[in-house]
Design an enzyme around this catalytic site. Structure first.
Site, PDB file in Angstrom:
ATOM      1  N   ASP A 195     -24.063   5.998  28.125  1.00 24.49           N
ATOM      2  CA  ASP A 195     -24.386   5.254  29.711  1.00 24.49           C
ATOM      3  C   ASP A 195     -25.410   4.591  30.210  1.00 24.49           C
ATOM      4  O   ASP A 195     -26.540   4.878  30.015  1.00 24.49           O
ATOM      5  CB  ASP A 195     -23.771   5.947  31.188  1.00 24.49           C
ATOM      6  N   ILE A 196     -26.024   3.342  30.384  1.00 24.85           N
ATOM      7  CA  ILE A 196     -26.770   2.573  30.823  1.00 24.85           C
ATOM      8  C   ILE A 196     -28.075   2.624  31.777  1.00 24.85           C
ATOM      9  O   ILE A 196     -29.328   2.824  31.078  1.00 24.85           O
ATOM     10  CB  ILE A 196     -27.169   1.276  30.769  1.00 24.85           C
ATOM     11  N   ASN A 235     -13.015   5.407  38.107  1.00 25.14           N
ATOM     12  CA  ASN A 235     -13.923   5.068  39.558  1.00 25.14           C
ATOM     13  C   ASN A 235     -12.224   3.644  39.596  1.00 25.14           C
ATOM     14  O   ASN A 235     -12.224   3.198  38.314  1.00 25.14           O
ATOM     15  CB  ASN A 235     -14.815   4.836  39.775  1.00 25.14           C
ATOM     16  N   VAL A 246     -17.247  -2.197  36.564  1.00 24.64           N
ATOM     17  CA  VAL A 246     -16.646  -3.116  35.501  1.00 24.64           C
ATOM     18  C   VAL A 246     -15.374  -3.351  34.933  1.00 24.64           C
ATOM     19  O   VAL A 246     -15.174  -2.174  35.860  1.00 24.64           O
ATOM     20  CB  VAL A 246     -17.761  -2.600  34.646  1.00 24.64           C
ATOM     21  N   HIS A 306     -12.871   2.661  32.012  1.00 26.84           N
ATOM     22  CA  HIS A 306     -13.624   3.552  31.552  1.00 26.84           C
ATOM     23  C   HIS A 306     -13.845   5.061  31.943  1.00 26.84           C
ATOM     24  O   HIS A 306     -13.450   4.576  33.212  1.00 26.84           O
ATOM     25  CB  HIS A 306     -15.288   2.997  31.974  1.00 26.84           C
ATOM     26  N   HIS A 349     -15.961   7.791  32.574  1.00 26.66           N
ATOM     27  CA  HIS A 349     -17.137   8.475  32.698  1.00 26.66           C
ATOM     28  C   HIS A 349     -16.759   9.982  32.342  1.00 26.66           C
ATOM     29  O   HIS A 349     -15.793  11.165  32.670  1.00 26.66           O
ATOM     30  CB  HIS A 349     -17.354   8.574  34.040  1.00 26.66           C
TER      31      HIS A 349
HETATM   32  P1  5GP Z   1     -17.942   1.698  37.445  1.00 23.82           P
HETATM   33  O1  5GP Z   1     -19.003   2.325  37.976  1.00 23.82           O
HETATM   34  O2  5GP Z   1     -17.402   0.755  37.492  1.00 23.82           O
HETATM   35  O3  5GP Z   1     -17.244   3.208  37.401  1.00 23.82           O
HETATM   36  O4  5GP Z   1     -19.166   2.429  35.876  1.00 23.82           O
HETATM   37  C1  5GP Z   1     -19.866   1.613  35.136  1.00 23.82           C
HETATM   38  C2  5GP Z   1     -20.686   2.097  34.542  1.00 23.82           C
HETATM   39  O5  5GP Z   1     -21.644   1.370  33.410  1.00 23.82           O
HETATM   40  C3  5GP Z   1     -22.307   2.803  35.304  1.00 23.82           C
HETATM   41  O6  5GP Z   1     -22.200   3.570  35.094  1.00 23.82           O
HETATM   42  C4  5GP Z   1     -22.949   1.337  34.660  1.00 23.82           C
HETATM   43  O7  5GP Z   1     -24.162   2.433  34.200  1.00 23.82           O
HETATM   44  C5  5GP Z   1     -22.561   0.675  33.657  1.00 23.82           C
HETATM   45  N1  5GP Z   1     -23.390   0.016  32.288  1.00 23.82           N
HETATM   46  C6  5GP Z   1     -22.895  -1.221  33.168  1.00 23.82           C
HETATM   47  N2  5GP Z   1     -23.754  -2.026  32.220  1.00 23.82           N
HETATM   48  C7  5GP Z   1     -23.262  -1.485  31.188  1.00 23.82           C
HETATM   49  C8  5GP Z   1     -24.173  -1.954  29.857  1.00 23.82           C
HETATM   50  O8  5GP Z   1     -24.843  -2.863  29.651  1.00 23.82           O
HETATM   51  N3  5GP Z   1     -24.254  -1.051  28.613  1.00 23.82           N
HETATM   52  C9  5GP Z   1     -23.878  -0.067  28.579  1.00 23.82           C
HETATM   53  N4  5GP Z   1     -23.895   0.788  27.981  1.00 23.82           N
HETATM   54  N5  5GP Z   1     -23.697   0.599  30.380  1.00 23.82           N
HETATM   55  C10 5GP Z   1     -23.258   0.170  31.630  1.00 23.82           C
END
Ligand code: 5GP
Ligand code: ZN
Length: 114
Positions: free
Chosen positions: A30-31, A87, A96, A100, A102
């Site tokens: 995760d970034i 999520n 996103v 995915h 986590h």
């Molecule tokens: P969500 O909030 O949708 O459950 O999780 C999305 C995750 O994607 C977040 O933890 C966010 O930090 C990660 N994320 C968003 N953009 C990028 C990216 O460009 N690269 C990577 N490696 N992770 C990302």
């Protein structure tokens, strides 16, 4: 799909720190990590949220979980314990729109999550 961030990572159009890959799934760091280990495990097919799951996705969803178990061992967090989670939707904080899983580890976690 064309503008999906995670589909672009699958196609290697956007770089990511990949920790595991096979024909069906991709796992990368995760970034914006929320724990010392924070990895996202995604299917290589585009499904926006858990709400769009179909019968045909059963095997794929099992593979995501099995992959989280393998990676937890690979990353050395399996024995201490770790948190996995999807999520789904805005109220849960999904940002996103490509499913995915986590995988977080390397620290203790509260329950229930905030
Ligand atoms: P969500 O909030 O949708 O459950 O999780 C999305 C995750 O994607 C977040 O933890 C966010 O930090 C990660 N994320 C968003 N953009 C990028 C990216 O460009 N690269 C990577 N490696 N992770 C990302
Ligand atoms: Zn996608």
């Amino acid at each position: 799909m064309g503008d999906c961030l995670f589909c672009k990572i699958i196609k290697k159009e956007i770089p990511a720190e990949i920790v595991y890959e096979n024909d069906n799934v991709l796992a990368f760091k995760d970034i914006n990590p929320q724990a010392p280990t924070h990895i996202l495990i995604i299917p290589k097919i585009h499904v926006p949220t858990l709400n769009e799951l179909e019968e045909s996705h059963k095997e794929m969803m099992g593979e995501l979980l099995l992959t989280s178990s393998k990676i937890a061992k690979q990353e050395g967090i399996a024995d201490d314990g770790y948190r996995t989670g999807f999520n789904c939707g805005e109220a849960a904080g999904q940002t996103v729109w490509h499913i995915h899983l986590h995988l977080l580890g390397g620290r203790s976690f509260n329950w229930p999550p905030g």
